[in-house]
Design an enzyme around this catalytic site. Structure first.
Site, PDB file in Angstrom:
ATOM      1  N   LYS A 111       0.750  -1.302   0.121  1.00 52.55           N
ATOM      2  CA  LYS A 111      -0.167   0.070  -0.149  1.00 52.55           C
ATOM      3  C   LYS A 111       0.993   1.297   0.039  1.00 52.55           C
ATOM      4  CE  LYS A 111      -4.107  -1.709   0.128  1.00 52.55           C
ATOM      5  NZ  LYS A 111      -5.238  -1.605  -0.919  1.00 52.55           N
ATOM      6  N   LYS A 194      -2.464 -10.868  -9.338  1.00 46.03           N
ATOM      7  CA  LYS A 194      -3.697 -11.162  -8.997  1.00 46.03           C
ATOM      8  C   LYS A 194      -4.824  -9.813  -9.446  1.00 46.03           C
ATOM      9  CE  LYS A 194      -4.550  -9.006  -4.655  1.00 46.03           C
ATOM     10  NZ  LYS A 194      -5.624  -8.716  -3.903  1.00 46.03           N
ATOM     11  N   LYS A 197      -9.717  -5.048  -7.548  1.00 47.32           N
ATOM     12  CA  LYS A 197     -10.377  -3.646  -7.970  1.00 47.32           C
ATOM     13  C   LYS A 197      -9.453  -2.719  -8.267  1.00 47.32           C
ATOM     14  CE  LYS A 197     -13.744  -5.053  -4.496  1.00 47.32           C
ATOM     15  NZ  LYS A 197     -13.737  -5.249  -3.125  1.00 47.32           N
TER      16      LYS A 197
HETATM   17  P1  TYM Z   1     -10.878  -7.621  -0.252  1.00 46.05           P
HETATM   18  O1  TYM Z   1     -12.202  -6.974  -0.234  1.00 46.05           O
HETATM   19  O2  TYM Z   1      -9.796  -7.160  -0.798  1.00 46.05           O
HETATM   20  O3  TYM Z   1     -11.418  -9.057  -1.023  1.00 46.05           O
HETATM   21  C1  TYM Z   1     -12.326  -9.641  -0.363  1.00 46.05           C
HETATM   22  C2  TYM Z   1     -12.105 -11.122  -0.494  1.00 46.05           C
HETATM   23  O4  TYM Z   1     -11.480 -11.694  -1.958  1.00 46.05           O
HETATM   24  C3  TYM Z   1     -10.558 -12.346  -1.962  1.00 46.05           C
HETATM   25  N1  TYM Z   1      -9.847 -12.033  -3.166  1.00 46.05           N
HETATM   26  C4  TYM Z   1      -9.216 -12.889  -3.922  1.00 46.05           C
HETATM   27  N2  TYM Z   1      -9.215 -14.037  -3.744  1.00 46.05           N
HETATM   28  C5  TYM Z   1      -8.485 -14.708  -4.891  1.00 46.05           C
HETATM   29  N3  TYM Z   1      -8.028 -14.157  -5.829  1.00 46.05           N
HETATM   30  C6  TYM Z   1      -8.225 -12.965  -6.068  1.00 46.05           C
HETATM   31  N4  TYM Z   1      -7.543 -12.310  -6.878  1.00 46.05           N
HETATM   32  C7  TYM Z   1      -8.911 -12.119  -4.963  1.00 46.05           C
HETATM   33  N5  TYM Z   1      -9.063 -10.712  -4.801  1.00 46.05           N
HETATM   34  C8  TYM Z   1      -9.797 -10.751  -3.522  1.00 46.05           C
HETATM   35  C9  TYM Z   1      -9.852 -11.870  -0.850  1.00 46.05           C
HETATM   36  O5  TYM Z   1      -8.498 -12.878  -0.167  1.00 46.05           O
HETATM   37  C10 TYM Z   1     -10.810 -11.735   0.288  1.00 46.05           C
HETATM   38  O6  TYM Z   1     -11.154 -12.943   1.062  1.00 46.05           O
HETATM   39  N6  TYM Z   1      -9.080  -7.030   4.269  1.00 46.05           N
HETATM   40  C11 TYM Z   1     -10.239  -7.907   3.650  1.00 46.05           C
HETATM   41  C12 TYM Z   1     -11.725  -7.819   4.062  1.00 46.05           C
HETATM   42  C13 TYM Z   1     -11.818  -8.013   5.356  1.00 46.05           C
HETATM   43  C14 TYM Z   1     -12.155  -9.275   5.997  1.00 46.05           C
HETATM   44  C15 TYM Z   1     -12.081  -9.078   7.374  1.00 46.05           C
HETATM   45  C16 TYM Z   1     -11.858 -10.423   5.370  1.00 46.05           C
HETATM   46  C17 TYM Z   1     -11.832  -7.064   6.465  1.00 46.05           C
HETATM   47  N7  TYM Z   1     -12.066  -7.882   7.555  1.00 46.05           N
HETATM   48  C18 TYM Z   1     -12.230 -10.313   8.299  1.00 46.05           C
HETATM   49  C19 TYM Z   1     -12.132 -11.765   6.204  1.00 46.05           C
HETATM   50  C20 TYM Z   1     -12.233 -11.483   7.615  1.00 46.05           C
HETATM   51  C21 TYM Z   1     -10.104  -7.386   2.089  1.00 46.05           C
HETATM   52  O7  TYM Z   1      -9.613  -6.348   1.746  1.00 46.05           O
HETATM   53  O8  TYM Z   1     -10.627  -8.112   1.406  1.00 46.05           O
END
Ligand code: TYM
Length: 329
Positions: A111, A194, A197
């Site tokens: 980040k 990967k 967004k």
């Molecule tokens: P975020 O919003 O970036 O993504 C949400 C979920 O999608 C998965 N993900 C992916 N998995 C596989 N390949 C990809 N290219 C890919 N892009 C995204 C992420 O691994 C995630 O599971 N910090 C987290 C949100 C969060 C969270 C939590 C998750 C906040 N608190 C507590 C679990 C438990 C995040 O930014 O995910």
């Protein structure tokens, strides 16, 4: 019965990585476990969304969750910001988190590189908020994609540290979960890395057919195999990885054979992948639109979810406060 917690940031529409990394796993667990799935709207603030967009984003993500099969009758679906207990646990966990360990987290370093003008304290303590999300329900399992592994390590560490410090067994050490298989990483269409967004390389669940076809046909490839059995380059492997999730085994084998005997035409491969993606996404998209049109339903799901989530969260915070030594007069 195990406790399962997961969430997705409300920074925009959901993409295939979110679906195959987290949502799909979650929906498979929701009928056999005590499941909580939330919209991480506090987490979305690290990138400063415009106030006028915030609610619309949350509303869309909620509709997408439901359209992807999260069942509010089985799982608790809620907005993170509807559960203020999370912020209290976040504050308490911050007191046992060390800046050095947070600064060393790979996701934080990424980040800092990607948004050097906005390295806010929320970014540094992002994994602590995430730990609070998970520990507030005393989760055992957290279905997430591979990119979240470093955050889960911090959650486990904080759970352990809290238990040791306050001589308790308050928190289980939750594990990042994908049914005994490796955690999933869905690649982007730009040849490396990967799908994400902020990477501008994603296929969104809400993309219409024309957009999906255009994105897939533009995906990065290479100049083709030059000898039988040649190892695939990353862009080609990536296309096969996505195919693995939406196409049948015969289709995949067909294109692997064409690759191995050097007769593959990437245009055919992409057309097939686009066809299969469209078939996979169509029913989800129909449901998204139906659900978005039903404002009462969305409001009911959010308020019932908030109530259930707060019940679980407030019990944990009560216990934590007592362990730390807070006492009423
Ligand atoms: P975020 O919003 O970036 O993504 C949400 C979920 O999608 C998965 N993900 C992916 N998995 C596989 N390949 C990809 N290219 C890919 N892009 C995204 C992420 O691994 C995630 O599971 N910090 C987290 C949100 C969060 C969270 C939590 C998750 C906040 N608190 C507590 C679990 C438990 C995040 O930014 O995910």
């Amino acid at each position: 019965m195990e406790i399962v917690v997961s969430g997705i940031r409300s920074t925009g529409n959901l993409h295939l990585g979110n679906y195959f990394g987290a949502l799909r796993n979650f929906t498979r667990m929701q009928h056999k476990n005590k499941c909580f799935f939330f919209i991480a709207d506090y987490h979305s603030l690290t990138t400063h969304p415009i106030p006028a967009d915030l609610h619309g984003n949350v509303r869309h993500v909620l509709a997408e969750y439901l359209a992807c099969g999260i069942d509010p009758g089985a799982a608790t679906i809620y907005l993170q910001s509807d559960v203020p207990e999370v912020t209290e646990l976040y504050l308490l966990l911050n007191m046992i988190s060390y800046t050095g360990e947070l600064e060393r987290t790979t996701t934080f370093k990424d980040k800092v590189r990607n948004q050097p003008d906005n390295v806010n304290a929320g970014l540094l303590t992002y994994p602590v908020l995430m730990a609070a999300d998970i520990l507030i329900h005393k989760a055992d399992k957290v279905p997430v994609g591979k990119d979240q592994q470093p955050h889960l390590e911090i959650t486990r560490k904080l759970a352990r540290r809290f238990n040791n410090m306050y001589k308790s067994e308050c928190f289980p050490e939750p594990e990042a979960y994908n049914f005994g298989e490796k955690l999933v990483k869905i690649p982007g269409l730009d040849g490396s890395g990967k799908m994400g967004k902020s990477e501008g390389n994603a296929i969104y669940l809400a993309d219409d057919e024309k957009t999906v076809r255009k994105k897939v046909m533009r995906a990065v490839t290479d100049s083709g195999p030059t000898g039988p059995g040649q190892e695939m380059t990353e862009p080609i492997r990536n296309l096969f990885t996505i195919m693995h999730f939406v196409s049948g085994p015969d289709t995949i084998q067909h294109f692997k054979d064409r690759y191995n005997d050097c007769t593959i035409r990437y245009g055919d491969l992409k057309k097939q992948l686009a066809d299969d993606l469209v078939i996979f996404m169509k029913p989800i998209q129909g449901r998204i639109n139906d659900i978005l049109a039903n404002e009462d339903y969305l409001a009911r799901v959010a308020s019932e979810g908030a109530e259930r989530a707060r019940e679980s969260a407030s019990a944990t915070v009560r216990e934590v406060r007592e362990l730390i030594g807070f006492k009423p007069f």
